[in-house]
Motif scaffolding. Structure first.
Motif, mmCIF file in Angstrom:
data_model
loop_
_atom_site.group_PDB
_atom_site.id
_atom_site.type_symbol
_atom_site.label_atom_id
_atom_site.label_comp_id
_atom_site.label_asym_id
_atom_site.label_seq_id
_atom_site.Cartn_x
_atom_site.Cartn_y
_atom_site.Cartn_z
ATOM 1 N N UNK A 62 -18.466 -43.493 4.861
ATOM 2 C CA UNK A 62 -18.981 -44.478 3.903
ATOM 3 C C UNK A 62 -18.952 -45.885 4.488
ATOM 4 N N UNK A 63 -17.863 -46.249 5.142
ATOM 5 C CA UNK A 63 -17.758 -47.592 5.723
ATOM 6 C C UNK A 63 -18.806 -47.819 6.806
ATOM 7 N N UNK A 64 -19.202 -46.746 7.493
ATOM 8 C CA UNK A 64 -20.180 -46.869 8.569
ATOM 9 C C UNK A 64 -21.620 -46.816 8.071
ATOM 10 N N UNK A 65 -21.802 -46.581 6.780
ATOM 11 C CA UNK A 65 -23.153 -46.514 6.239
ATOM 12 C C UNK A 65 -23.889 -45.236 6.582
ATOM 13 N N UNK A 66 -23.133 -44.173 6.860
ATOM 14 C CA UNK A 66 -23.742 -42.886 7.210
ATOM 15 C C UNK A 66 -24.261 -42.207 5.942
ATOM 16 N N UNK A 67 -25.375 -41.507 6.056
ATOM 17 C CA UNK A 67 -25.887 -40.657 4.988
ATOM 18 C C UNK A 67 -25.083 -39.364 5.027
ATOM 19 N N UNK A 68 -24.042 -39.277 4.206
ATOM 20 C CA UNK A 68 -23.114 -38.163 4.305
ATOM 21 C C UNK A 68 -23.012 -37.388 3.001
ATOM 22 N N UNK A 69 -22.633 -36.106 3.146
ATOM 23 C CA UNK A 69 -22.348 -35.237 2.013
ATOM 24 C C UNK A 69 -21.134 -34.390 2.354
ATOM 25 N N UNK A 70 -20.330 -34.101 1.351
ATOM 26 C CA UNK A 70 -19.176 -33.212 1.522
ATOM 27 C C UNK A 70 -19.227 -32.146 0.448
ATOM 28 N N UNK A 71 -19.167 -30.892 0.860
ATOM 29 C CA UNK A 71 -19.114 -29.772 -0.068
ATOM 30 C C UNK A 71 -17.730 -29.145 0.027
ATOM 31 N N UNK A 72 -17.043 -29.075 -1.099
ATOM 32 C CA UNK A 72 -15.729 -28.440 -1.158
ATOM 33 C C UNK A 72 -15.897 -27.083 -1.839
ATOM 34 N N UNK A 73 -15.519 -26.035 -1.116
ATOM 35 C CA UNK A 73 -15.680 -24.673 -1.620
ATOM 36 C C UNK A 73 -14.380 -24.231 -2.285
ATOM 37 N N UNK A 74 -14.430 -24.063 -3.589
ATOM 38 C CA UNK A 74 -13.228 -23.802 -4.369
ATOM 39 C C UNK A 74 -12.515 -22.511 -3.998
ATOM 40 N N UNK A 75 -11.219 -22.629 -3.729
ATOM 41 C CA UNK A 75 -10.393 -21.464 -3.432
ATOM 42 C C UNK A 75 -10.418 -21.006 -1.995
ATOM 43 N N UNK A 76 -11.221 -21.663 -1.131
ATOM 44 C CA UNK A 76 -11.367 -21.209 0.254
ATOM 45 C C UNK A 76 -10.323 -21.845 1.161
ATOM 46 N N UNK A 77 -9.899 -21.072 2.174
ATOM 47 C CA UNK A 77 -8.949 -21.525 3.184
ATOM 48 C C UNK A 77 -9.691 -22.056 4.410
ATOM 49 N N UNK A 78 -8.933 -22.350 5.451
ATOM 50 C CA UNK A 78 -9.528 -22.764 6.723
ATOM 51 C C UNK A 78 -10.262 -21.569 7.337
ATOM 52 N N UNK A 79 -11.369 -21.862 8.015
ATOM 53 C CA UNK A 79 -12.189 -20.829 8.675
ATOM 54 C C UNK A 79 -12.663 -19.777 7.692
ATOM 55 N N UNK A 80 -12.888 -20.171 6.440
ATOM 56 C CA UNK A 80 -13.356 -19.234 5.422
ATOM 57 C C UNK A 80 -14.707 -18.618 5.769
ATOM 58 N N UNK A 81 -15.463 -19.291 6.613
ATOM 59 C CA UNK A 81 -16.801 -18.843 6.999
ATOM 60 C C UNK A 81 -16.766 -17.699 8.010
ATOM 61 N N UNK A 82 -15.617 -17.514 8.676
ATOM 62 C CA UNK A 82 -15.534 -16.590 9.806
ATOM 63 C C UNK A 82 -15.101 -15.206 9.333
ATOM 64 N N UNK A 83 -15.806 -14.154 9.746
ATOM 65 C CA UNK A 83 -15.373 -12.802 9.363
ATOM 66 C C UNK A 83 -13.950 -12.528 9.822
ATOM 67 N N UNK A 84 -13.255 -11.607 9.164
ATOM 68 C CA UNK A 84 -11.882 -11.288 9.555
ATOM 69 C C UNK A 84 -11.804 -10.872 11.025
ATOM 70 N N UNK A 85 -10.683 -11.228 11.659
ATOM 71 C CA UNK A 85 -10.477 -10.908 13.076
ATOM 72 C C UNK A 85 -9.289 -9.962 13.210
ATOM 73 N N UNK A 86 -9.237 -9.267 14.352
ATOM 74 C CA UNK A 86 -8.171 -8.278 14.575
ATOM 75 C C UNK A 86 -7.083 -8.821 15.493
#
Length: 251
Positions: A190-214
């Motif tokens: 915001x201070x830099x004047x960037x056109x920014x958006x933030x989406x917060x995904x409710x209930x999700x942890x870190x790396x929620x986008x990544x399929x489970x690993x072994x």
């Protein structure tokens, strides 16, 4: 090292290039056709380039983009959390090293004959997303920056060099990108004047986008299938807005 694979509508190959004192092995995916297309740099999580990011590059090529999933660790995938942190924490603390890795991959993408060098975006996850942001802070001519799990802040004043929209996604329960880090990131944008958006995904942890690993992971990591699909749609929507697919038939 070059391995070329042709699918029904796309062609992929492994590309070797130097960065950070290593020989990186990126995954390049080319759409059908012969003209120049907009291009996307795809950055991986701190563990490194895997079939997940290769698949994302392939999916972008299916949509008509030239896509390069770049390497972080010289062809290695770091499935030991201690080894991954030992490499990534110093890297994340060194903007110049991150920019060097990003610039090397960006140069590969720009010099690909199918790439329209004036229409490139960066999409990254975790460490790969932080590298995309540093490219923006370094003044790279990007059309969009998208990050998931990478709400990193930069050196004072350098966010003003970002001249494209920035979209960021994060899980609400991510202990690595906690609310204080979110606030610092959005304040910087915001201070830099960037056109920014933030989406917060409710209930999700870190790396929620990544399929489970072994293999073992750092605490606070977990897959969230529904939000993973939503985050991918958000990435695709960002690209459709800022980098619509058109072909240069004269190239």
């Amino acid at each position: 090292m070059t391995t070329i694979t042709t699918k029904a509508t796309i062609t992929t190959r492994t590309v070797a290039y130097p960065a950070d004192g290593l020989t990186m092995l990126g995954h390049l995916a080319l759409p059908a056709g012969g003209g120049r297309r907009p291009a996307v740099l795809v950055g991986p999580e701190g563990t490194g380039l895997s079939d997940v990011e290769r698949g994302r590059a392939d999916a972008l090529a299916e949509l008509g983009y030239v896509a390069l999933a770049f390497d972080l660790h010289g062809g290695r995938y770091l499935d030991d959390p201690e080894e991954m942190l030992a490499r990534c924490l110093p890297l994340l603390a060194d903007p110049d090293r991150m920019r060097g890795i990003g610039r090397a991959a960006l140069d590969v993408l720009r010099t690909e004959p199918r790439t329209d060098p004036d229409r490139i975006a960066a999409v990254g996850y975790g460490t790969g997303g932080a590298i995309g942001l540093e490219l923006g802070r370094d003044g790279a001519g990007l059309r969009a920056i998208g990050t998931v799990n990478a709400l990193t802040t930069g050196r004072p004043g350098e966010a003003a060099h970002i001249r494209c929209p920035v979209w960021a996604g994060v899980g609400s329960e991510d202990p690595i990108m906690a609310p204080a880090q979110r606030d610092a990131f959005t304040a910087e944008m915001q201070a830099a004047g960037v056109d920014w958006r933030l989406t917060v995904y409710g209930g999700a942890l870190h790396a929620f986008h990544h399929p489970p690993v072994d293999h073992p992971t750092v605490p606070g990591v977990g897959h969230h299938p529904r939000h993973a699909r939503r985050a991918w749609r958000d990435v695709v929507d960002l690209l459709a807005e800022c980098l619509p697919v058109t072909e240069d038939p004269g190239a």
